[in-house]
Scaffold this motif. Structure first.
Motif, mmCIF file in Angstrom:
data_model
loop_
_atom_site.group_PDB
_atom_site.id
_atom_site.type_symbol
_atom_site.label_atom_id
_atom_site.label_comp_id
_atom_site.label_asym_id
_atom_site.label_seq_id
_atom_site.Cartn_x
_atom_site.Cartn_y
_atom_site.Cartn_z
ATOM 1 N N ARG A 65 -54.966 1.303 84.136
ATOM 2 C CA ARG A 65 -55.964 2.004 84.942
ATOM 3 C C ARG A 65 -56.587 3.170 84.178
ATOM 4 N NH1 ARG A 65 -53.903 4.683 89.299
ATOM 5 N NH2 ARG A 65 -55.875 4.470 90.421
ATOM 6 N N CYS A 66 -55.921 3.603 83.102
ATOM 7 C CA CYS A 66 -56.408 4.772 82.344
ATOM 8 C C CYS A 66 -57.709 4.407 81.619
ATOM 9 C CB CYS A 66 -55.341 5.207 81.338
ATOM 10 S SG CYS A 66 -55.887 6.490 80.216
ATOM 11 N N LEU A 67 -58.688 5.318 81.656
ATOM 12 C CA LEU A 67 -60.003 5.055 81.060
ATOM 13 C C LEU A 67 -60.048 5.423 79.580
ATOM 14 C CD1 LEU A 67 -62.168 6.575 83.954
ATOM 15 C CD2 LEU A 67 -61.325 4.234 83.729
ATOM 16 N N GLN A 68 -58.949 5.968 79.049
ATOM 17 C CA GLN A 68 -58.904 6.406 77.639
ATOM 18 C C GLN A 68 -60.075 7.343 77.341
ATOM 19 O OE1 GLN A 68 -56.353 5.638 75.334
ATOM 20 N NE2 GLN A 68 -55.373 4.960 77.220
ATOM 21 N N CYS A 69 -60.209 8.335 78.194
ATOM 22 C CA CYS A 69 -61.355 9.258 78.113
ATOM 23 C C CYS A 69 -61.440 9.927 76.739
ATOM 24 C CB CYS A 69 -61.211 10.366 79.145
ATOM 25 S SG CYS A 69 -60.997 9.756 80.815
ATOM 26 N N VAL A 70 -62.663 10.169 76.305
ATOM 27 C CA VAL A 70 -62.862 10.883 75.039
ATOM 28 C C VAL A 70 -62.563 12.361 75.277
ATOM 29 C CG1 VAL A 70 -64.556 11.464 73.265
ATOM 30 C CG2 VAL A 70 -64.598 9.198 74.352
ATOM 31 N N LYS A 107 -60.381 14.607 76.971
ATOM 32 C CA LYS A 107 -59.095 14.359 77.645
ATOM 33 C C LYS A 107 -58.743 15.506 78.595
ATOM 34 C CE LYS A 107 -57.624 12.386 73.256
ATOM 35 N NZ LYS A 107 -56.712 12.546 72.135
ATOM 36 N N THR A 108 -59.301 15.477 79.787
ATOM 37 C CA THR A 108 -59.053 16.561 80.748
ATOM 38 C C THR A 108 -57.576 16.624 81.130
ATOM 39 O OG1 THR A 108 -59.722 15.027 82.455
ATOM 40 C CG2 THR A 108 -61.351 16.666 81.780
ATOM 41 N N CYS A 109 -56.923 15.458 81.161
ATOM 42 C CA CYS A 109 -55.504 15.439 81.530
ATOM 43 C C CYS A 109 -54.673 16.214 80.506
ATOM 44 C CB CYS A 109 -55.006 13.998 81.642
ATOM 45 S SG CYS A 109 -55.375 13.002 80.189
ATOM 46 N N VAL A 110 -55.011 16.059 79.223
ATOM 47 C CA VAL A 110 -54.246 16.749 78.168
ATOM 48 C C VAL A 110 -54.469 18.264 78.270
ATOM 49 C CG1 VAL A 110 -53.840 16.930 75.685
ATOM 50 C CG2 VAL A 110 -54.481 14.733 76.675
ATOM 51 N N ASP A 144 -50.155 13.973 74.267
ATOM 52 C CA ASP A 144 -51.355 13.150 74.067
ATOM 53 C C ASP A 144 -51.288 11.994 75.083
ATOM 54 O OD1 ASP A 144 -53.479 11.629 73.279
ATOM 55 O OD2 ASP A 144 -53.127 11.910 71.129
ATOM 56 N N ILE A 145 -51.712 12.298 76.282
ATOM 57 C CA ILE A 145 -51.507 11.381 77.413
ATOM 58 C C ILE A 145 -52.191 10.018 77.221
ATOM 59 C CG2 ILE A 145 -51.970 11.112 79.917
ATOM 60 C CD1 ILE A 145 -51.346 14.207 80.071
ATOM 61 N N PRO A 146 -53.508 9.975 76.926
ATOM 62 C CA PRO A 146 -54.122 8.641 76.792
ATOM 63 C C PRO A 146 -53.457 7.791 75.712
ATOM 64 C CG PRO A 146 -55.737 10.395 76.390
ATOM 65 C CD PRO A 146 -54.486 11.056 76.843
ATOM 66 N N ARG A 147 -52.996 8.445 74.630
ATOM 67 C CA ARG A 147 -52.399 7.670 73.528
ATOM 68 C C ARG A 147 -51.072 7.042 73.979
ATOM 69 N NH1 ARG A 147 -49.977 9.125 68.294
ATOM 70 N NH2 ARG A 147 -50.112 11.322 68.831
ATOM 71 N N PHE A 148 -50.229 7.817 74.690
ATOM 72 C CA PHE A 148 -48.942 7.219 75.088
ATOM 73 C C PHE A 148 -49.156 6.164 76.173
ATOM 74 C CE2 PHE A 148 -47.963 10.122 78.784
ATOM 75 C CZ PHE A 148 -47.234 9.260 79.600
ATOM 76 N N ILE A 149 -50.184 6.389 77.008
ATOM 77 C CA ILE A 149 -50.453 5.417 78.075
ATOM 78 C C ILE A 149 -50.987 4.108 77.475
ATOM 79 C CG2 ILE A 149 -51.987 4.939 80.026
ATOM 80 C CD1 ILE A 149 -51.558 7.734 81.013
ATOM 81 N N ASN A 150 -51.827 4.227 76.452
ATOM 82 C CA ASN A 150 -52.375 3.023 75.808
ATOM 83 C C ASN A 150 -51.248 2.166 75.218
ATOM 84 O OD1 ASN A 150 -54.572 1.405 75.087
ATOM 85 N ND2 ASN A 150 -54.597 2.251 73.014
ATOM 86 N N THR A 174 -56.960 16.605 87.229
ATOM 87 C CA THR A 174 -58.312 16.432 86.692
ATOM 88 C C THR A 174 -58.512 15.042 86.089
ATOM 89 O OG1 THR A 174 -57.482 17.489 84.714
ATOM 90 C CG2 THR A 174 -58.775 18.865 86.192
ATOM 91 N N CYS A 175 -57.591 14.128 86.361
ATOM 92 C CA CYS A 175 -57.725 12.771 85.820
ATOM 93 C C CYS A 175 -59.017 12.126 86.338
ATOM 94 C CB CYS A 175 -56.513 11.931 86.236
ATOM 95 S SG CYS A 175 -56.750 10.177 85.916
ATOM 96 N N MET A 176 -59.769 11.497 85.415
ATOM 97 C CA MET A 176 -61.078 10.938 85.752
ATOM 98 C C MET A 176 -60.992 9.788 86.757
ATOM 99 S SD MET A 176 -63.390 12.614 84.666
ATOM 100 C CE MET A 176 -63.336 14.146 83.809
ATOM 101 N N VAL A 177 -59.864 9.096 86.782
ATOM 102 C CA VAL A 177 -59.720 7.996 87.743
ATOM 103 C C VAL A 177 -59.608 8.575 89.164
ATOM 104 C CG1 VAL A 177 -58.269 6.065 88.480
ATOM 105 C CG2 VAL A 177 -58.670 6.474 86.045
ATOM 106 N N GLY A 178 -58.811 9.629 89.302
ATOM 107 C CA GLY A 178 -58.689 10.307 90.597
ATOM 108 C C GLY A 178 -60.040 10.836 91.038
ATOM 109 N N ALA A 217 -50.953 7.594 87.401
ATOM 110 C CA ALA A 217 -49.654 8.227 87.691
ATOM 111 C C ALA A 217 -48.965 8.611 86.378
ATOM 112 C CB ALA A 217 -48.792 7.287 88.515
ATOM 113 N N ILE A 218 -49.486 9.655 85.743
ATOM 114 C CA ILE A 218 -49.029 10.047 84.404
ATOM 115 C C ILE A 218 -47.522 10.381 84.408
ATOM 116 C CG2 ILE A 218 -49.369 11.726 82.524
ATOM 117 C CD1 ILE A 218 -52.283 12.061 83.707
ATOM 118 N N GLY A 219 -47.095 11.123 85.416
ATOM 119 C CA GLY A 219 -45.684 11.525 85.493
ATOM 120 C C GLY A 219 -44.760 10.323 85.625
HETATM 121 S S1 SF4 Z 1 -58.071 11.834 82.454
HETATM 122 FE FE1 SF4 Z 1 -56.969 10.112 83.455
HETATM 123 S S2 SF4 Z 1 -58.199 8.357 82.855
HETATM 124 FE FE2 SF4 Z 1 -58.791 9.975 81.446
HETATM 125 S S3 SF4 Z 1 -57.431 9.752 79.664
HETATM 126 FE FE3 SF4 Z 1 -56.407 11.158 81.070
HETATM 127 S S4 SF4 Z 1 -55.058 9.839 82.305
HETATM 128 FE FE4 SF4 Z 1 -56.550 8.486 81.327
#
Ligand code: SF4
Ligand SMILES: Cc1cc2nc3c(=O)[nH]c(=O)nc-3n(C[C@H](O)[C@H](O)[C@H](O)COP(=O)(O)OP(=O)(O)OC[C@H]3O[C@@H](n4cnc5c(N)ncnc54)[C@H](O)[C@@H]3O)c2cc1C
Length: 504
Positions: free
Chosen positions: A70-75, A77-80, A88-94, A131-135, A146-148
């Motif tokens: 579900r992660c958009l791998q945003c450029v 990275k507001t979550c970080v 590095d949230i998007p990297r570990f999620i990928n 601040t996750c873009m999907v939310g 659900a990063i946590g």
């Molecule tokens: S903000 Fe959300 S969708 Fe974007 S990279 Fe972080 S976890 Fe993924």
């Protein structure tokens, strides 16, 4: 909340993942946000209130991979930006989406040393997930990635497969670091200073290690086994632990430097001094601070009826005063210890409650009753000095106060009586004054919190501090962040000294 069984969630995830396995990398953002968010499997409410086992059971592999997709791998990275230790949230999620779990673990470990703990207790909904873009796209923070839960999945996967890597330790430097307190702040300092090759001793007042993680947060949210494993990693790295050692009493803080040869000290003694309401009847038998109640249950195993040396007070009707995580833990523990009715009495509304949303939802599922816009005025007792009721007042919300939350205002003449035999006060904690009283050189503010500069250094040379003793009662991840910064400062100070010694 409609409770779905763990089996049902697992079946649904297995059916769903086949749709995405071949095309994950090509998915458009719109398709990713359309993937259903994965619910956390948990024990059935009616079963879990009779045991102390963990409530949340963790994602299955399929659930974790779908959630990761579900992660958009945003450029951007507001979550970080909103993660206090900048994982590095998007990297570990990928990596999770591609089933590369070892790589995912390595990415998390670059920034966080206690992922199994943070994945369970961090307030993600007001940090990375907020601040996750999907939310944001779905206009619902509960629908954010659900990063946590994904962090917890990776930490648990690592543990269950036995693939825990022990961080490398550099050559011995001959320098000694003392860490006072074995909570999350102290543990991070111990790990980071040991990695640099310094000899590290952790001094802990209690007979068990882990700080609030062990004696405050109950096993149904954070099993002790997980804390033991994290501490075991430190022991394997060569960190020395001394329990039943109260700095300030067993040994003065300054003596560690002046007499025992420590080159640096980190003070991470937390905020363990309970606050009370200061109302009539608070000294009756049956009134507990949440700290005492939870410590008796978690650390002294008071729930082991007939076995424990410190049996818990038998309660039927329990009122918990407060609205934070501590209040939720105390209320849910009271239920597990056999109370028939547990009421959380909070003077604002649910919106202003500081407790994590997920914990409030779990408490509701477990039958905890919430009395909002009410508060205790007086505690009433019987002829034996035991609590038998509480006089309460009703409130309404006025203008926001300095905390930004709307101020509760008493409704005159709204008094009513609540029949209870136990009251647990969970309205906050202050700092323990022992260190400041026995170390007059160390500067503290009016609440007794130790004052530090931007490097976490106190007013005394070679003494650093961090976590709740500096911040006031805060969070695990903030305590860890401060520990990180303090360890970097200690390591730099000692490296400079070693450099100078070599030149001389
Ligand atoms: S903000 Fe959300 S969708 Fe974007 S990279 Fe972080 S976890 Fe993924
Ligand atoms: C019931 C409860 C639930 C919580 N839930 C959450 C949650 O869900 N999420 C979250 O992020 N945070 C939560 N918190 C807050 C979080 O646990 C703390 O912010 C965090 O543990 C602070 O870490 P610390 O290392 O500063 O101190 P602590 O964890 O308090 O550790 C301090 C340690 O120092 C020891 N010590 C104290 N004085 C001395 C001395 N003189 N000599 C030697 N040792 C000493 C203490 O015994 C203790 O072991 C909760 C707190 C409580 C009480």
């Amino acid at each position: 909340m409609n409770h779905k069984s763990a089996e049902q969630l697992s079946i649904e995830a297995k059916e769903l993942i086949v749709n995405y396995l071949d095309k994950y990398d090509e998915l458009k953002n719109k398709e990713r946000t359309a993937i259903p968010s994965q619910e956390m499997p948990s024990q059935e409410p009616e079963v879990r209130i009779k045991n102390l086992d963990e409530v949340a059971l963790g994602y299955t592999i399929e659930q974790a991979r779908i959630e990761a997709m579900r992660c958009l791998q945003c450029v951007k990275k507001t979550c970080v930006d909103d993660c206090p230790v900048r994982i590095d949230i998007p990297r570990f999620i990928n990596h999770i989406a591609h089933a590369e779990f070892e790589n995912a673990a390595a990415v998390i470990k670059e920034a966080s040393l206690l992922p199994a703990i943070c994945g369970r207790v961090c307030p993600q909904e007001v940090q990375c997930q907020q601040t996750c873009m999907v939310g944001k796209a779905l206009k619902d923070v509960d629908k954010a990635v659900a990063i946590g839960r994904l962090e917890r999945f990776i930490a648990d996967w690592e543990r269950s497969t036995g693939k825990i890597s022990i961080p490398e330790v550099k050559h011995e430097t001959g320098k000694k670091v003392a860490v006072v307190g074995s909570g999350p702040a102290g543990l991070v300092v111990a790990a980071d200073c040991r990695r640099e090759g310094h000899h590290v001793t952790v001094f802990e007042a209690f007979h068990k290690l882990g700080g609030v993680l062990r004696y405050g947060i109950p096993e149904f949210r954070l099993p002790n086994d997980i804390i033991d494993r994290e501490i075991d990693t430190l022991t394997q790295m060569g960190v020395e632990f001394q329990t039943n050692f109260v700095v300030g009493k067993t040994r003065k803080l300054m003596d560690l430097i002046n007499k025992d040869g420590y080159h640096a000290v980190f003070v991470g003694t937390g905020a363990g001094l309970p606050m009370f309401m200061n109302i009539e009847g608070e000294n009756l038998v049956g009134v507990f601070s949440a700290n005492e109640y939870l410590t008796r249950a978690n650390l002294m195993r008071a729930f082991e009826k007939g076995k424990a040396d410190t049996p818990i007070y038998p309660s039927k009707n329990v009122a918990v005063l407060g609205g934070g995580n501590v209040a939720m833990d105390a209320a849910r523990m009271a239920k597990r210890l056999g109370a028939e009715n547990v009421y959380v009495v909070y003077r604002r509304t649910e919106v202003e409650m500081p407790a994590r949303k997920e914990e409030v939802a779990h408490a509701k599922e477990e039958g905890i009753e919430f009395y909002f816009l009410q508060n205790a005025k007086k505690i009433l007792g019987n002829e034996k000095g035991r609590v038998n009721a509480m006089e309460c007042l009703r409130y309404e919300l006025g203008e926001p106060d300095s905390s930004g939350r709307r101020r509760p205002v008493v409704i005159p003449g709204s008094e009513f009586i609540l029949d209870v035999d136990t009251i647990i006060v969970a309205i906050g904690n202050g700092s323990n004054p022992l260190i400041s009283q026995t170390t007059p050189e160390i500067n503290v503010n009016k609440w007794g919190n130790i004052l530090v500069d931007e490097t976490q250094k106190t007013s005394v040379d070679r003494i650093f501090a961090g976590g709740d003793i500096v911040l006031g009662a805060a969070t695990v991840i903030l305590a860890m962040g401060e520990g990180r910064r303090a360890a970097a400062s200690i390591n730099k100070m000692l490296a400079d000294e070693i450099g100078k010694e070599k030149i001389e």
